[in-house]
Design an enzyme around this catalytic site. Structure first.
Site, PDB file in Angstrom:
ATOM      1  N   ARG A 197       0.942  -1.228  -0.058  1.00 33.97           N
ATOM      2  CA  ARG A 197       0.007   0.245   0.051  1.00 33.97           C
ATOM      3  C   ARG A 197       0.896   1.198   0.024  1.00 33.97           C
ATOM      4  NH1 ARG A 197      -5.328   1.469   3.587  1.00 33.97           N
ATOM      5  NH2 ARG A 197      -6.166   0.018   2.056  1.00 33.97           N
TER       6      ARG A 197
ATOM      7  N   HIS B  96      -7.801   0.875  -6.018  1.00 33.87           N
ATOM      8  CA  HIS B  96      -7.957   0.090  -4.761  1.00 33.87           C
ATOM      9  C   HIS B  96      -8.572  -1.209  -5.313  1.00 33.87           C
ATOM     10  CE1 HIS B  96      -7.861  -1.254  -0.836  1.00 33.87           C
ATOM     11  NE2 HIS B  96      -8.927  -0.525  -0.341  1.00 33.87           N
TER      12      HIS B  96
ATOM     13  N   GLN C  58     -10.189  -4.360  -3.121  1.00 30.52           N
ATOM     14  CA  GLN C  58     -11.303  -3.668  -2.415  1.00 30.52           C
ATOM     15  C   GLN C  58     -12.540  -4.063  -3.392  1.00 30.52           C
ATOM     16  OE1 GLN C  58     -12.026  -2.050   0.777  1.00 30.52           O
ATOM     17  NE2 GLN C  58     -14.153  -2.704  -0.251  1.00 30.52           N
TER      18      GLN C  58
ATOM     19  N   ASP D  39     -17.382   6.994  -0.767  1.00 27.91           N
ATOM     20  CA  ASP D  39     -16.201   7.144   0.049  1.00 27.91           C
ATOM     21  C   ASP D  39     -15.895   8.296   0.796  1.00 27.91           C
ATOM     22  OD1 ASP D  39     -13.801   5.838   1.054  1.00 27.91           O
ATOM     23  OD2 ASP D  39     -12.667   6.140  -0.862  1.00 27.91           O
TER      24      ASP D  39
ATOM     25  N   CYS E 163     -16.680   1.427   1.405  1.00 23.21           N
ATOM     26  CA  CYS E 163     -14.976   0.555   1.793  1.00 23.21           C
ATOM     27  C   CYS E 163     -14.833   0.576   3.219  1.00 23.21           C
ATOM     28  CB  CYS E 163     -14.142   0.742   0.793  1.00 23.21           C
ATOM     29  SG  CYS E 163     -13.458   2.585   0.903  1.00 23.21           S
TER      30      CYS E 163
ATOM     31  N   ARG F 254     -13.538  -9.397   1.907  1.00 25.28           N
ATOM     32  CA  ARG F 254     -12.158  -9.230   1.536  1.00 25.28           C
ATOM     33  C   ARG F 254     -11.326 -10.186   1.993  1.00 25.28           C
ATOM     34  NH1 ARG F 254     -10.412  -3.563   2.089  1.00 25.28           N
ATOM     35  NH2 ARG F 254      -8.488  -4.583   1.133  1.00 25.28           N
TER      36      ARG F 254
HETATM   37  N1  NVA Z   1     -10.137   6.577  -0.832  1.00 20.64           N
HETATM   38  C1  NVA Z   1      -9.433   6.204   0.373  1.00 20.64           C
HETATM   39  C2  NVA Z   1      -9.856   4.719   0.473  1.00 20.64           C
HETATM   40  C3  NVA Z   1      -9.504   3.884   2.015  1.00 20.64           C
HETATM   41  C4  NVA Z   1      -9.445   2.520   2.223  1.00 20.64           C
HETATM   42  C5  NVA Z   1      -8.277   6.303   0.426  1.00 20.64           C
HETATM   43  O1  NVA Z   1      -7.503   6.449  -0.249  1.00 20.64           O
HETATM   44  O2  NVA Z   1      -7.804   7.009   1.798  1.00 20.64           O
HETATM   45  N1   CP Z   2     -11.159  -0.561   3.198  1.00 18.60           N
HETATM   46  C1   CP Z   2     -10.028  -0.402   3.295  1.00 18.60           C
HETATM   47  O1   CP Z   2      -9.118  -0.446   2.742  1.00 18.60           O
HETATM   48  O2   CP Z   2      -9.733  -0.105   4.499  1.00 18.60           O
HETATM   49  P1   CP Z   2      -8.327  -0.017   5.297  1.00 18.60           P
HETATM   50  O3   CP Z   2      -7.701   1.486   5.032  1.00 18.60           O
HETATM   51  O4   CP Z   2      -8.555   0.096   6.767  1.00 18.60           O
HETATM   52  O5   CP Z   2      -7.426  -1.155   4.972  1.00 18.60           O
END
Ligand code: NVA
Ligand code: CP
Length: 300
Positions: free
Chosen positions: A100, A127, A130, A218, A258, A286
Site C-alpha cells: 500500500r 484499490h 477492495q 467513500d 469500503c 475481503r
Molecule cells: N479513498 C480512500 C480509501 C481508503 C480505504 C483513501 O485512499 O484513503
Molecule cells: N477499506 C480499506 O481498505 O480499509 P483500510 O484502509 O482500513 O485498510
C-alpha cells in the site's frame, strides 16, 4: 510466471475473475487451502490500514504462510534505501509482496524490480482488491451484475477509478456523481468509454442513484489529502448519501462503503447503519477474495 502480480483490475480478464470468485466461494464455505505453507509474505504499508492489513495478515496465516509487516518507520526505507534495492532484498526471503503506497508509479517500480509477485493493497490511483471483493459481494446477492446499474457518489478517487475498471470487466452501467474538478482519472475513464461501457459523469446524486442496485461512496479526503479536508467538506456536501438518495435507487438496492466512514459527511448515520447497508458483509469478504488472489499468485 515469476513476474505475475496484481496491480490493477486492468490486468485481469473474465476467466481470471471467475477463478478468483470460485476459489473465494470455496474458501468462504470450507476454509482455505494450505497453499502458503512455509512461505513468507511481506506486507509493505506506507499508509495507514485496518481492514486491508488485517484481512491480508489473517488470510496469509489461514493459508499456512507467515506474514511480516514492513512500515517505512520500521525499515531502512525511511532512511533512504532505494525502492529497487528493497524490492530485490524482499525477493530473496519472501514469496510475495502486498503493498500500500501513494503514487501508483511506486508500486509499479516495486513490481518491476521484485522477482516475486506484487499485489496492490491501495495506491492513489486504484484499490483493486477492495473493488474485486465488492463485486464478489454484489454477485453473491444479485447473481450476475452485467447490465445492472451501479452508482458512485462523491470523490473521483482510487475507489471510483477501480469501479470504472470493474465496469469494463463485469459489464455493468456506472453513473458517477461528483463535484466539478473532482472527476475520476481521465485515462481510466476514456479506456472504459472507448470499450463501449455506459458510464456517465453527473453532478446530481439523485440522478446517479436512480434505479441503481448499489449506491457506493467513500471519504471526501483520501489518505494524503488530509490538508484539504475542510475545503472538500464544503465542496462535497451536496454529494452526501442520505435517505433521499437511497430512495431514488432500486427497491432492492444496497449501500456500500469500503470504510473507514465519516458519519454525517459522505453518508448519514441512518444510511450507514440502515437496512440497505451491507458494509460488514462487504468488509468480511475481503478475507476470502484476497485469500483466493494470494492462493493463485503466491503459491507457485
Ligand atoms: N479513498 C480512500 C480509501 C481508503 C480505504 C483513501 O485512499 O484513503
Ligand atoms: N477499506 C480499506 O481498505 O480499509 P483500510 O484502509 O482500513 O485498510
Amino acid at each position: 510466471m515469476k513476474k505475475r502480480g496484481f496491480l490493477s483490475m486492468q490486468g485481469l480478464d473474465r476467466d481470471q475473475i471467475w477463478d478468483i470468485f470460485e476459489k473465494a466461494k470455496t474458501f468462504k464455505e470450507k476454509g482455505p487451502a494450505k497453499s502458503l505453507q512455509d512461505k513468507t509474505i511481506v506486507l509493505v504499508f506506507e499508509k495507514a490500514s485496518t481492514r486491508t492489513r488485517l484481512s491480508f495478515e489473517t488470510g496469509i496465516s489461514r493459508l499456512g504462510g507467515h506474514p511480516i509487516v514492513l512500515t517505512p518507520g520500521s525499515s531502512q526505507m525511511s532512511r533512504g534505501e532505494p525502492l529497487k534495492d528493497t524490492a530485490r532484498i524482499l525477493s530473496l526471503y519472501c514469496s510475495g509482496i502486498v503493498m500500500r503506497t501513494f503514487e501508483h508509479e511506486r508500486i509499479e517500480e516495486m513490481a518491476s524490480w521484485a522477482e516475486i509477485p506484487v499485489i496492490n493493497a491501495l495506491t492513489d490511483l486504484v484499490h483493486p482488491c477492495q473493488v474485486i471483493s465488492d463485486c464478489f459481494t454484489l454477485s453473491e446477492r444479485f447473481g450476475s451484475i452485467k447490465n445492472k446499474k451501479i452508482a458512485w457518489i462523491g470523490d473521483g478517487n482510487n475507489m471510483a477509478n477501480s469501479w470504472i475498471n470493474a465496469a469494463v470487466l463485469f459489464g455493468f452501467d456506472l453513473d458517477i456523481a461528483c463535484p466539478k474538478g473532482y472527476e475520476p482519472d481521465r485515462m481510466t475513464l476514456d479506456r472504459a468509454i472507448n470499450k463501449g461501457l455506459k458510464i456517465r459523469i453527473l453532478d446530481d446524486p439523485i440522478e446517479a442513484a436512480r434505479n441503481a442496485i448499489c449506491v457506493n461512496t467513500d471519504v471526501w479526503a483520501s489518505m494524503g489529502q488530509e490538508d484539504e479536508h475542510a475545503l472538500r467538506a464544503g465542496i462535497f456536501s451536496p454529494f452526501q448519501v442520505n435517505e433521499g438518495v437511497m430512495e431514488a435507487a432500486d427497491d432492492c438496492a444496497v449501500f456500500m462503503h469500503c470504510l473507514p466512514a465519516h458519519r454525517g459527511q459522505e453518508v448519514t448515520q441512518q444510511v450507514l447503519e440502515g437496512e440497505q447497508s451491507i458494509i460488514w458483509e462487504q468488509a468480511k469478504n475481503r478475507l476470502y477474495v484476497q485469500e483466493a488472489i494470494m492462493d493463485i499468485l503466491f503459491s507457485e
